[in-house]
Design a protein around this motif. Structure first.
Motif, mmCIF file in Angstrom:
data_model
loop_
_atom_site.group_PDB
_atom_site.id
_atom_site.type_symbol
_atom_site.label_atom_id
_atom_site.label_comp_id
_atom_site.label_asym_id
_atom_site.label_seq_id
_atom_site.Cartn_x
_atom_site.Cartn_y
_atom_site.Cartn_z
ATOM 1 N N ILE B 16 -30.802 25.083 18.768
ATOM 2 C CA ILE B 16 -29.845 24.209 19.543
ATOM 3 C C ILE B 16 -30.279 23.914 21.181
ATOM 4 N N ALA B 17 -30.580 25.032 21.605
ATOM 5 C CA ALA B 17 -30.663 25.131 23.054
ATOM 6 C C ALA B 17 -32.116 24.144 23.274
ATOM 7 N N GLY B 18 -33.153 24.461 22.526
ATOM 8 C CA GLY B 18 -34.479 23.651 22.866
ATOM 9 C C GLY B 18 -34.204 22.206 22.505
ATOM 10 N N ILE B 34 -41.992 23.605 20.908
ATOM 11 C CA ILE B 34 -42.944 24.854 20.067
ATOM 12 C C ILE B 34 -41.907 25.388 19.278
ATOM 13 N N GLU B 35 -42.070 25.467 18.178
ATOM 14 C CA GLU B 35 -41.315 26.029 17.341
ATOM 15 C C GLU B 35 -41.940 26.977 16.065
ATOM 16 N N ARG B 36 -41.590 28.076 16.115
ATOM 17 C CA ARG B 36 -42.558 29.100 15.288
ATOM 18 C C ARG B 36 -42.355 28.672 13.593
ATOM 19 N N SER B 44 -30.473 31.565 14.798
ATOM 20 C CA SER B 44 -29.089 31.809 15.330
ATOM 21 C C SER B 44 -28.426 30.357 15.084
ATOM 22 N N THR B 45 -29.237 29.270 15.524
ATOM 23 C CA THR B 45 -28.307 27.734 15.152
ATOM 24 C C THR B 45 -27.753 27.777 13.767
ATOM 25 N N SER B 46 -28.478 28.582 13.080
ATOM 26 C CA SER B 46 -27.936 28.282 11.434
ATOM 27 C C SER B 46 -27.009 29.385 11.068
ATOM 28 N N THR B 47 -26.765 30.286 11.772
ATOM 29 C CA THR B 47 -25.834 31.495 11.077
ATOM 30 C C THR B 47 -24.846 31.751 12.316
ATOM 31 N N ASN B 48 -23.796 30.885 12.481
ATOM 32 C CA ASN B 48 -22.909 31.111 13.299
ATOM 33 C C ASN B 48 -21.537 30.312 12.632
ATOM 34 N N HIS B 49 -20.507 30.384 13.413
ATOM 35 C CA HIS B 49 -19.007 30.076 12.909
ATOM 36 C C HIS B 49 -18.844 28.574 12.744
ATOM 37 N N ASN B 50 -19.858 27.791 13.199
ATOM 38 C CA ASN B 50 -19.901 26.259 13.281
ATOM 39 C C ASN B 50 -18.646 25.783 14.116
ATOM 40 N N LEU B 51 -18.401 26.696 15.068
ATOM 41 C CA LEU B 51 -17.207 26.079 16.064
ATOM 42 C C LEU B 51 -17.691 25.304 17.193
ATOM 43 N N VAL B 52 -17.468 24.077 17.539
ATOM 44 C CA VAL B 52 -17.757 23.628 18.921
ATOM 45 C C VAL B 52 -16.296 23.087 19.472
ATOM 46 N N CYS B 53 -16.640 22.933 20.755
ATOM 47 C CA CYS B 53 -15.714 22.370 21.769
ATOM 48 C C CYS B 53 -14.822 23.389 22.060
ATOM 49 N N GLN B 54 -15.458 24.676 22.217
ATOM 50 C CA GLN B 54 -14.714 25.734 22.346
ATOM 51 C C GLN B 54 -14.557 25.794 23.754
ATOM 52 N N GLY B 55 -13.695 26.563 24.509
ATOM 53 C CA GLY B 55 -13.309 26.786 26.076
ATOM 54 C C GLY B 55 -11.887 26.535 26.452
ATOM 55 N N GLU B 191 -46.362 29.660 16.493
ATOM 56 C CA GLU B 191 -45.671 30.805 17.308
ATOM 57 C C GLU B 191 -46.348 31.237 18.633
ATOM 58 N N VAL B 192 -45.436 31.313 19.477
ATOM 59 C CA VAL B 192 -46.193 31.559 21.042
ATOM 60 C C VAL B 192 -46.299 32.981 20.958
ATOM 61 N N THR B 193 -47.667 33.383 21.338
ATOM 62 C CA THR B 193 -47.994 34.818 21.486
ATOM 63 C C THR B 193 -48.364 35.327 22.746
ATOM 64 N N LEU B 361 -28.130 32.122 25.735
ATOM 65 C CA LEU B 361 -26.892 31.674 25.344
ATOM 66 C C LEU B 361 -25.946 32.761 24.806
ATOM 67 N N GLY B 362 -26.124 33.368 23.539
ATOM 68 C CA GLY B 362 -25.184 34.213 22.922
ATOM 69 C C GLY B 362 -23.925 33.376 22.437
ATOM 70 N N PRO B 363 -22.794 34.296 22.524
ATOM 71 C CA PRO B 363 -21.578 33.599 22.141
ATOM 72 C C PRO B 363 -21.259 32.282 22.311
ATOM 73 N N ALA B 364 -21.071 31.363 21.610
ATOM 74 C CA ALA B 364 -20.436 29.724 22.007
ATOM 75 C C ALA B 364 -21.624 29.146 22.533
ATOM 76 N N GLY B 365 -23.097 29.268 21.905
ATOM 77 C CA GLY B 365 -23.898 28.436 22.499
ATOM 78 C C GLY B 365 -24.294 27.024 22.133
ATOM 79 N N VAL B 366 -23.785 27.017 20.688
ATOM 80 C CA VAL B 366 -23.842 25.720 20.277
ATOM 81 C C VAL B 366 -22.777 24.719 20.838
ATOM 82 N N SER B 367 -21.579 25.397 20.958
ATOM 83 C CA SER B 367 -20.650 24.541 21.783
ATOM 84 C C SER B 367 -20.999 24.012 23.298
ATOM 85 N N ALA B 368 -21.615 24.761 23.917
ATOM 86 C CA ALA B 368 -22.045 24.627 25.266
ATOM 87 C C ALA B 368 -23.342 23.634 25.371
HETATM 88 C C1 LIG Z 1 -22.252 35.479 13.718
HETATM 89 C C2 LIG Z 1 -22.208 34.325 14.891
HETATM 90 C C3 LIG Z 1 -21.184 33.557 15.121
HETATM 91 C C4 LIG Z 1 -21.387 32.648 16.051
HETATM 92 N N1 LIG Z 1 -20.641 31.369 16.220
HETATM 93 C C5 LIG Z 1 -20.558 30.525 16.984
HETATM 94 C C6 LIG Z 1 -19.658 29.424 17.051
HETATM 95 O O1 LIG Z 1 -18.739 29.202 16.332
HETATM 96 N N2 LIG Z 1 -19.961 28.275 17.943
HETATM 97 C C7 LIG Z 1 -20.923 28.332 18.883
HETATM 98 O O2 LIG Z 1 -20.953 27.571 19.822
HETATM 99 N N3 LIG Z 1 -21.823 29.305 18.839
HETATM 100 C C8 LIG Z 1 -21.660 30.494 17.933
HETATM 101 N N4 LIG Z 1 -22.614 31.460 18.006
HETATM 102 C C9 LIG Z 1 -23.564 31.501 18.903
HETATM 103 C C10 LIG Z 1 -24.791 30.404 18.838
HETATM 104 O O3 LIG Z 1 -25.263 30.591 17.247
HETATM 105 C C11 LIG Z 1 -26.011 30.657 19.350
HETATM 106 O O4 LIG Z 1 -25.389 30.536 20.904
HETATM 107 C C12 LIG Z 1 -26.886 29.508 19.510
HETATM 108 O O5 LIG Z 1 -27.429 29.309 17.981
HETATM 109 C C13 LIG Z 1 -28.263 29.937 20.179
HETATM 110 O O6 LIG Z 1 -29.057 28.783 20.026
HETATM 111 P P1 LIG Z 1 -30.379 29.227 20.648
HETATM 112 O O7 LIG Z 1 -31.269 27.816 20.472
HETATM 113 O O8 LIG Z 1 -30.649 29.811 21.950
HETATM 114 O O9 LIG Z 1 -31.188 30.169 19.628
HETATM 115 P P2 LIG Z 1 -31.920 29.892 18.122
HETATM 116 O O10 LIG Z 1 -31.107 28.773 17.437
HETATM 117 O O11 LIG Z 1 -31.958 31.325 17.761
HETATM 118 O O12 LIG Z 1 -33.353 29.269 18.509
HETATM 119 C C14 LIG Z 1 -34.455 29.897 19.157
HETATM 120 C C15 LIG Z 1 -35.600 29.445 18.382
HETATM 121 O O13 LIG Z 1 -36.733 29.922 19.029
HETATM 122 C C16 LIG Z 1 -37.729 30.082 18.177
HETATM 123 N N5 LIG Z 1 -38.681 31.071 18.516
HETATM 124 C C17 LIG Z 1 -38.281 32.542 19.003
HETATM 125 N N6 LIG Z 1 -39.280 33.153 19.193
HETATM 126 C C18 LIG Z 1 -40.540 32.052 19.394
HETATM 127 C C19 LIG Z 1 -41.947 32.118 19.485
HETATM 128 N N7 LIG Z 1 -42.484 33.239 20.005
HETATM 129 N N8 LIG Z 1 -42.690 30.960 19.276
HETATM 130 C C20 LIG Z 1 -42.057 29.781 18.963
HETATM 131 N N9 LIG Z 1 -40.767 29.601 18.721
HETATM 132 C C21 LIG Z 1 -40.088 30.857 18.727
HETATM 133 C C22 LIG Z 1 -37.101 30.575 16.965
HETATM 134 O O14 LIG Z 1 -37.846 30.438 15.669
HETATM 135 C C23 LIG Z 1 -35.531 29.956 16.845
HETATM 136 O O15 LIG Z 1 -35.872 28.714 16.245
HETATM 137 C C24 LIG Z 1 -22.341 32.673 16.973
HETATM 138 C C25 LIG Z 1 -23.283 33.390 16.620
HETATM 139 C C26 LIG Z 1 -23.602 34.514 15.803
HETATM 140 C C27 LIG Z 1 -24.571 35.253 15.589
#
Ligand SMILES: Cc1cc2nc3c(=O)[nH]c(=O)nc-3n(C[C@H](O)[C@H](O)[C@H](O)COP(=O)(O)OP(=O)(O)OC[C@H]3O[C@@H](n4cnc5c(N)ncnc54)[C@H](O)[C@@H]3O)c2cc1C
Lengths: 249, 403
Positions: B16-18, B34-36, B44-55, B191-193, B361-368
């Motif tokens: 979601i960040a990229g 560039i995505e691996r 992380s973008t696919s494995t979360n609570h699906n909440l947005v508009c947090q804050g 994949e960036v190495t 990002l970490g917690p609530a990264g999608v929301s932000a």
């Molecule tokens: C259990 C849980 C619950 C959550 N609940 C919420 C919620 O309710 N609401 C909310 O807003 N947020 C929530 N979050 C947080 C949210 O999921 C993250 O903040 C967000 O998904 C982070 O996005 P990202 O793009 O930084 O990371 P990612 O989605 O992990 O994206 C990073 C991408 O970089 C790629 N990548 C990594 N290394 C390389 C490389 N060497 N070369 C090429 N590509 C690479 C990866 O394949 C990946 O696709 C939750 C997180 C968890 C774990």
């Protein structure tokens, strides 16, 4: 694989490597790093080339504070409302409520502490956090340079290899500079913590008189330390060597 | 000879960040993601609570942090984004249950802080009237009207009407497809190495043999953010991987729950999150069981599932969750300041490495993420990227991304 539940010398060294790298990348003045066990006793502590001698014990005291208070100094600073330094009179001044002191938490338990001294408060804290981050990394983060420290590590590794190769009891190793200030302390897994201070005393004595510790009684004519210098030891185990450093085990 | 590609801005990571950054930049420059993996948003973008508009609540969003700022400022941006890109967005609202006086006192503090952080015109992140609903206290009767199966032990709740649910993967894909339609390239399965820096140009090498040259790099690689930054000595932050396990329950349960319901963690609950919520497809989701561990540790533990069921049953004692489990899954968050628990986002350019932006990002990264995109573009501009608005930018156009 799950992250480990205990600290070992290898893990502590890996954490220090990552901290050195972080310090270099962020251009922090050379300082000292310490990783201690949950009782606050040193597992590994090292000083970077040209690191100020005094930073070594500050790093250890910070790590001790994090492990025994089970909290980061940043939190202690807040909950003592900036008055934490007053507590410093306790424990002979060991309690160090200055950022750069981070507990190692694994499985919801504090299993040790990390300390860094040598930079600003913010830098010290960031470096200690880099140590914690390395605990949760499976890969190893290396650094460049630090030639002196690297040579001294070779000396320490030779001792460790000797001990493990000959199935001797695990030991603590201290290497001090020519002024008797430590550059490196390693405690092998299984070595009781009492040996840390003994090895420091031996390293100091060998450096101070430039002879092996067991000849001090003969050649220098003293065999007591307490009273004029707490570090003096005249039993075998400390030897001087040239590389601008000394070690003992 | 490896293939050579040239860009203004290379974005590493198609989460979601990229893609938020890519979409924002697609109004101006030539850039690349560039995505691996072979698709967008698979980590992380696919494995979360699906909440947005947090804050809206100021406990998990302490005023003064970037975490709070980007989240609060993103609240009004979500409905427009959903309209432009046609992804599902549903306002469900959040209920913080009040179990006793101690909870109530904590919520009172929270409540007043929520106001300080957003609604007053001189507040740090003022957002205009109308786009943010004030939090309110609801009594037990109203609580039971809103959420009939909720535990009768609750005395009432603090209600945050702003909270929405969505499908973050759909959001990420929509952003990516729109960015692509506006000229952004996507290099999937790359994949960036290794990365080399020559002055202010970067050469990015992938395992699959591409070399991508770029003047600016945005490091949006999620849980790998520290490793990617280390490749050019640009790590000026530390993270620990925080693993979260969530459990989904089927529609039969899902239709009995209509808000995000949670309780404040107490000492004995630490460090886990105790929340139950519906998802956009009608399932119910419970969690989060949290652990600090290696990022390769993706095992779903029995104790994690049990925790999630226990939490669900505590909040909704009448519902037989254990009979309706669909699946459990784990995700990782990059957690900063793990020693103090004062997590914050990192979105900045390291002091000693030019033209490089780290995003943690970490917690609530999608929301932000809506505000994140704008923030990164601002940073890039400050460090010298020339932004020339592209003629014909279309905020709604779509073009397929996945391979
Ligand atoms: C259990 C849980 C619950 C959550 N609940 C919420 C919620 O309710 N609401 C909310 O807003 N947020 C929530 N979050 C947080 C949210 O999921 C993250 O903040 C967000 O998904 C982070 O996005 P990202 O793009 O930084 O990371 P990612 O989605 O992990 O994206 C990073 C991408 O970089 C790629 N990548 C990594 N290394 C390389 C490389 N060497 N070369 C090429 N590509 C690479 C990866 O394949 C990946 O696709 C939750 C997180 C968890 C774990």
């Amino acid at each position: 694989m799950r992250a480990p539940m205990h600290l070992t010398l290898d893990i502590a060294r890996k954490m220090i490597d990552a901290m050195i790298r972080y310090a270099q990348d962020n251009r922090v003045m050379p300082g000292s790093f310490a990783v201690v066990d949950e009782g606050g006793h040193v597992i590994a502590a090292e000083r970077r080339d040209d690191g100020l001698p005094a930073t070594f014990d500050i790093a250890i005291d910070k790590a001790w504070t994090a492990a025994t208070m089970k909290t980061s100094a940043r939190v202690l600073e807040v909950i003592t409302r900036g008055q934490g330094w007053r507590l410093n009179v306790k424990y002979n001044g060991r309690l160090t409520i200055i950022p750069g002191s981070v507990p190692v938490v694994s499985g919801n338990r504090v299993i040790g502490g990390i300390g860094h001294s040598g930079g600003s408060a913010e830098e010290d804290e960031a470096i200690a956090q880099a140590g914690l981050s390395a605990f949760y990394r499976e890969d190893h983060i290396d650094f460049t340079g630090e030639d002196m420290l690297r040579s001294l590590r070779k000396v320490a590794d030779a001792v460790i290899n000797h001990v493990t190769g000959n199935k001797l009891r695990p030991v603590a190793i201290t290497i001090v500079d020519e002024w008797g200030w430590p550059v490196l302390i390693y405690r092998m897994d299984g070595a009781p913590y009492g040996y840390i201070e003994v090895s420091r005393d031996k390293a100091w004595t060998a450096a101070a008189f430039k002879i092996p510790t067991d000849s001090v009684a003969d050649k220098v004519g003293v065999n007591y330390g307490v009273g004029w210098n707490e570090r003096l030891v005249t039993t075998a185990g400390g030897i001087p060597f040239n590389l601008r450093a000394r070690y003992s085990q | 000879m490896p293939e050579l590609l040239n860009f203004d801005v290379a974005i590493i990571g198609g989460g979601i960040a990229g893609v938020s950054v890519a979409r924002e930049l697609s109004q101006y420059n030539v850039n690349v993601v560039i995505e691996r993996h072979g698709d967008i948003g698979l980590e992380s973008t696919s494995t979360n609570h699906n909440l947005v508009c947090q804050g809206g609540d100021a406990l998990s969003f302490r005023p003064g942090t970037l975490h709070a700022e980007l989240n609060v400022k993103s609240i009004p941006l979500w409905p427009r984004l959903a309209d432009e890109l046609g992804f599902p967005l549903k306002r469900v609202g959040g209920l913080w249950l009040i179990r006793d006086k101690a909870d109530f006192r904590r919520y009172l503090r929270l409540y007043s802080r929520a106001f300080k952080s957003s609604l007053e015109p001189n507040a740090p992140y003022y957002i205009p009237e109308g786009s943010f609903q004030p939090l309110e206290f609801v009594d037990r009767k109203r609580l039971l009207d809103m959420e009939p199966y909720v535990t009768p032990n609750a005395l009432g709740a603090l209600y945050d009407p702003n909270l929405c649910i969505t499908d973050p993967v759909k959001v990420a894909k929509a952003l990516a497809e729109n960015a692509k339609a506006n000229g952004v390239e996507f290099l999937l399965n790359q994949e960036v190495t290794r990365i080399e820096r020559q002055g202010i140009t970067y050469s990015i090498y992938t395992r699959q043999g591409l070399v991508i040259k770029s003047t600016f790099v945005v490091n949006a690689s999620g849980i790998e953010v520290d490793r990617i930054a280390e490749m050019v000595n640009a790590r000026n932050f530390s993270i620990v991987p925080l693993k979260g396990t969530l459990t989904d329950f089927d529609e039969e349960v899902g239709r009995l729950i209509s808000h995000e319901v949670h309780v404040l963690p107490r000492m004995e609950d630490m460090p886990h999150v105790r929340a139950v919520l519906p998802n956009i497809y009608g399932l119910a989701r419970s969690g989060i069981y949290l652990e600090l561990t290696y990022r390769s540790d993706r095992v779903i533990r029995e104790e994690a599932i049990n925790h999630n069921i226990k939490v669900a049953k505590e909040l909704f004692p009448e519902i037989p969750f254990e009979k309706h489990i669909v699946k459990s899954f784990v995700g990782f968050m990059a957690y900063t300041n793990a020693d103090t628990g004062w997590h914050d986002f990192v979105v900045d350019i390291p002091d000693y490495v030019p033209n490089w932006v780290n995003i943690v990002l970490g917690p609530a990264g999608v929301s932000a993420s809506p505000m994140l995109g704008k923030k990164v573009v601002e940073l890039l501009m400050q460090s010298g990227l020339k932004l020339e608005p592209k003629k014909g930018f279309d905020p709604r156009a779509r073009k397929g991304v996945s391979s």
